[in-house]
Design a protein around this motif. Structure first.
Motif, PDB file in Angstrom:
ATOM      1  N   VAL A  11     -72.275  32.618   7.138  1.00  0.00           N
ATOM      2  CA  VAL A  11     -71.996  31.383   8.213  1.00  0.00           C
ATOM      3  C   VAL A  11     -70.884  32.359   9.267  1.00  0.00           C
ATOM      4  O   VAL A  11     -71.201  31.683  10.441  1.00  0.00           O
ATOM      5  CB  VAL A  11     -70.206  30.903   7.705  1.00  0.00           C
ATOM      6  N   ASP A  12     -71.302  33.514   9.705  1.00  0.00           N
ATOM      7  CA  ASP A  12     -70.957  34.704  11.311  1.00  0.00           C
ATOM      8  C   ASP A  12     -72.347  34.423  11.902  1.00  0.00           C
ATOM      9  O   ASP A  12     -72.510  35.673  12.396  1.00  0.00           O
ATOM     10  CB  ASP A  12     -69.995  35.389  10.749  1.00  0.00           C
ATOM     11  N   GLY A  13     -73.480  34.309  11.605  1.00  0.00           N
ATOM     12  CA  GLY A  13     -74.148  34.502  12.044  1.00  0.00           C
ATOM     13  C   GLY A  13     -75.547  35.543  11.724  1.00  0.00           C
ATOM     14  O   GLY A  13     -75.839  35.463  12.523  1.00  0.00           O
ATOM     15  N   GLY A  14     -74.854  36.090  10.466  1.00  0.00           N
ATOM     16  CA  GLY A  14     -75.606  37.795  10.264  1.00  0.00           C
ATOM     17  C   GLY A  14     -76.151  37.452   9.007  1.00  0.00           C
ATOM     18  O   GLY A  14     -76.774  35.924   8.399  1.00  0.00           O
ATOM     19  N   GLU A  15     -76.976  38.374   8.066  1.00  0.00           N
ATOM     20  CA  GLU A  15     -77.299  38.264   7.364  1.00  0.00           C
ATOM     21  C   GLU A  15     -76.490  39.562   6.231  1.00  0.00           C
ATOM     22  O   GLU A  15     -76.158  40.459   7.037  1.00  0.00           O
ATOM     23  CB  GLU A  15     -78.467  38.253   6.980  1.00  0.00           C
ATOM     24  N   ILE A  16     -76.828  39.313   5.042  1.00  0.00           N
ATOM     25  CA  ILE A  16     -76.054  40.195   4.172  1.00  0.00           C
ATOM     26  C   ILE A  16     -77.204  39.842   2.332  1.00  0.00           C
ATOM     27  O   ILE A  16     -77.390  39.697   2.645  1.00  0.00           O
ATOM     28  CB  ILE A  16     -74.695  39.876   3.526  1.00  0.00           C
ATOM     29  N   GLY A  17     -76.889  41.056   1.995  1.00  0.00           N
ATOM     30  CA  GLY A  17     -77.296  40.660   0.283  1.00  0.00           C
ATOM     31  C   GLY A  17     -77.375  39.527  -0.371  1.00  0.00           C
ATOM     32  O   GLY A  17     -75.780  39.201  -0.391  1.00  0.00           O
ATOM     33  N   ARG A  18     -78.313  38.935  -0.826  1.00  0.00           N
ATOM     34  CA  ARG A  18     -77.810  38.022  -1.610  1.00  0.00           C
ATOM     35  C   ARG A  18     -76.651  37.967  -2.786  1.00  0.00           C
ATOM     36  O   ARG A  18     -75.916  37.375  -3.176  1.00  0.00           O
ATOM     37  CB  ARG A  18     -79.296  36.787  -2.264  1.00  0.00           C
ATOM     38  N   ALA A  19     -77.376  39.415  -3.178  1.00  0.00           N
ATOM     39  CA  ALA A  19     -75.614  39.323  -4.582  1.00  0.00           C
ATOM     40  C   ALA A  19     -74.363  39.253  -3.730  1.00  0.00           C
ATOM     41  O   ALA A  19     -73.236  38.452  -5.037  1.00  0.00           O
ATOM     42  CB  ALA A  19     -75.917  40.744  -5.297  1.00  0.00           C
ATOM     43  N   GLN A  20     -74.144  39.639  -2.684  1.00  0.00           N
ATOM     44  CA  GLN A  20     -72.901  39.648  -1.890  1.00  0.00           C
ATOM     45  C   GLN A  20     -72.216  38.405  -1.837  1.00  0.00           C
ATOM     46  O   GLN A  20     -71.398  37.456  -2.023  1.00  0.00           O
ATOM     47  CB  GLN A  20     -72.897  40.254  -1.049  1.00  0.00           C
ATOM     48  N   ALA A  21     -73.660  36.826  -1.529  1.00  0.00           N
ATOM     49  CA  ALA A  21     -73.812  35.589  -1.070  1.00  0.00           C
ATOM     50  C   ALA A  21     -72.518  35.453  -2.378  1.00  0.00           C
ATOM     51  O   ALA A  21     -71.783  34.416  -2.255  1.00  0.00           O
ATOM     52  CB  ALA A  21     -74.829  35.631  -0.850  1.00  0.00           C
ATOM     53  N   LEU A  22     -73.776  35.268  -3.270  1.00  0.00           N
ATOM     54  CA  LEU A  22     -73.455  34.934  -5.011  1.00  0.00           C
ATOM     55  C   LEU A  22     -71.766  35.500  -4.911  1.00  0.00           C
ATOM     56  O   LEU A  22     -71.391  34.144  -6.218  1.00  0.00           O
ATOM     57  CB  LEU A  22     -74.862  35.442  -6.064  1.00  0.00           C
ATOM     58  N   GLN A  23     -71.730  36.964  -4.795  1.00  0.00           N
ATOM     59  CA  GLN A  23     -70.094  37.064  -4.932  1.00  0.00           C
ATOM     60  C   GLN A  23     -69.116  36.198  -4.128  1.00  0.00           C
ATOM     61  O   GLN A  23     -67.646  36.393  -5.135  1.00  0.00           O
ATOM     62  CB  GLN A  23     -70.334  38.596  -5.223  1.00  0.00           C
ATOM     63  N   ALA A  24     -69.259  36.196  -2.734  1.00  0.00           N
ATOM     64  CA  ALA A  24     -68.818  34.884  -2.549  1.00  0.00           C
ATOM     65  C   ALA A  24     -68.071  33.510  -2.448  1.00  0.00           C
ATOM     66  O   ALA A  24     -67.342  33.512  -2.893  1.00  0.00           O
ATOM     67  CB  ALA A  24     -69.006  34.685  -1.036  1.00  0.00           C
TER      68      ALA A  24
END
Length: 491
Positions: free
Chosen positions: A51-64
């Motif tokens: 949401v803050d315009g960057g990228e992270i691992g999809r695993a952490q997006a799923l955990q969020a």
């Protein structure tokens, strides 16, 4: 008051750390705690836009998502994205910060500990509980110097550790006890408990094994977790899941649906969870084909997925003879869809004047779309909505480096909500490319594609299925782990 923290490390890669953190995030969130996931350093080409315009691992997006919060760059401050000839792309706080070879990274990573601790501090200040996931194996003591992913972070943050072993791969007693034996005493002292994951069969048969591990290590036995069928309904963290499919034969030859979709699996495949919603459709026979195989002649659609190294994967595609298979497929009247890097491959050429993916130069594409791509250093990261040319709505995200243009752009794949034309389509309408990931997770868009290919979608909601799977994994862990004991270990 700062949040309690608990870190989960593994005896090796792919022992289930990501899934256990996701399940615990949902379980503790359901108990009313404000939970935040955190992974100091990840290595994956499966990434998500935040949401803050960057990228992270999809695993952490799923955990969020499991914690019912929006993903931010601080949940995964350092992301390494492996490339071909240039090592790995280094992403810091969601933005590209250059490339690094494996050797150079061992020296560079220590300089990024302040960035890691800054992000950790931000999450800790807004949560009741931070669940930290390590990377790879905790026992790689040869790489301990300057470590920021496992014990290096745990020491710096004062985080207690729970060690996870995978019994399904064998040797779990040796891997758990051995990890404790090879660690420096100061690191081993941080481990407070252990989990044995992916058990199959009668749990009573491993009761003595749990006791033996506890006696040899002094760690608390937190639980024996049986194999979790619901895990298959969640996006996998990285390409190791595809390797596991190859080794077990799972989904290698398709599922027997009425419409066959063929996907060449190339070495640097990225964001491969684009395929998951299609694989979940009963009407779809999704066939993943690796080099050495041939694309099935009766496929209705050939789908070229994203790539972190488009030029290297294009060369691998040609070396495998997939270009010949795709050309024959088009002559038979079949459909082709390229996603992101796959879209770039479909054009006339790919120019890399800056040497982003190797030596500077211009490389011929597959020539199935009248477009050409110039690779650039600027990276577009954005969530998008819109509709395809048939009027079907979609939502997704863009994550790419490069600009693509040409006459087939006059027939865009889609029109975005801001009015921008996106992607390209051939004059006969059978070959399309788009930079948008995640389109098949949208039920309307997935249904439109299946209708176009002569099949009917199941009508089930993919996103609702992911939510149900997260709830099921949380219940599974509630049953087989001592969540109260974990909270007592956290500090």
């Amino acid at each position: 008051m700062a949040a309690r923290t608990l870190m989960f490390q593994g005896t090796g890669s792919d022992v289930g750390k990501s899934l256990i953190v996701a399940g615990l995030a949902r379980a503790y969130t359901n108990r009313g705690l404000r939970v935040r996931p955190f992974k100091p350093q990840n290595m994956s080409n499966n990434a998500a836009v935040t949401v803050d315009g960057g990228e992270i691992g999809r695993a952490q997006a799923l955990q969020a998502r499991a914690a019912r919060v929006a993903p931010t760059v601080h949940m995964n401050p350092i992301l390494l994205k492996p490339q071909s000839d240039v090592g790995a792309q280094v992403v810091v706080h969601g933005r590209v910060a250059g490339n690094s070879s494996a050797r150079d990274w061992q020296h560079r990573k220590g300089t990024l500990l302040p960035a890691v601790l800054e992000s950790f501090g931000r999450l800790r200040d807004e949560a009741d509980l931070v669940l930290v996931e390590g990377a790879g194996s905790a026992s790689e003591v040869n790489l301990r110097a300057n470590d920021i992913a496992n014990m290096g972070f745990a020491r710096a943050a004062g985080a207690p550790v729970v060690l996870i072993g995978d019994i399904d791969r064998g040797g779990v007693i040796a891997s758990l006890v051995g990890t404790g034996a090879v660690l420096a005493p100061e690191d081993a002292a941080l481990i407070r408990g252990f989990i044995v994951n992916r058990f199959r069969g009668d749990p009573g048969l491993f009761r003595d094994g749990m006791t033996l591990i506890a006696e040899r290590t002094g760690w608390a036995p937190i639980g024996l977790v049986p194999h979790t069928p619901e895990a298959g309904r969640l996006p996998a963290e990285d390409a190791l899941a595809l390797e596991r499919d190859r080794e077990t034969g799972d989904r290698e030859t398709g599922s027997g649906g009425t419409v066959r979709i063929a996907v060449p699996i190339l070495p640097h495949i990225a964001n491969f969870d684009d395929l998951d919603p299609l694989a979940a459709e009963p009407a779809v026979d999704l066939v993943r084909v690796r080099p050495g195989g041939a694309l099935p002649g009766d496929a209705a659609l050939v789908l070229l997925p994203g790539s972190k190294s488009t030029l290297a994967d294009l060369a691998a595609l040609r070396a495998a003879g997939f270009d010949i298979d795709i050309a024959a497929h088009v002559r038979r009247g079949g459909h082709v869809l390229g996603l992101c890097g796959g879209y770039q491959m479909l054009g006339r050429s790919i120019a890399d004047p800056l040497g982003i993916e190797g030596a500077p130069g211009v490389h011929p594409g597959l020539g199935l779309l009248d477009v050409a791509t110039d690779l650039t250093r600027d990276k577009r990261l954005a969530t998008v909505t819109g509709q395809t040319s048939d009027g079907a709505a979609f939502s997704g995200y863009e994550m790419h480096m490069g600009r693509t243009d040409g006459s087939d752009r006059s027939r865009p794949f889609a029109t975005l909500a801001d009015g921008r034309a996106e992607g390209a389509t051939s004059a006969d309408g059978r070959v399309s490319g788009t930079y948008v990931h995640g389109i098949f997770a949208d039920d309307a868009q997935r249904g439109a594609w299946l209708s176009r290919l002569g099949a009917t979608a199941s009508g089930t909601s993919y996103e609702a299925g992911v939510e149900a799977a997260l709830d099921a994994v949380a219940r599974h862990l509630e049953t087989h782990l001592d969540l109260d004991a974990l909270l007592r270990l956290a500090r």
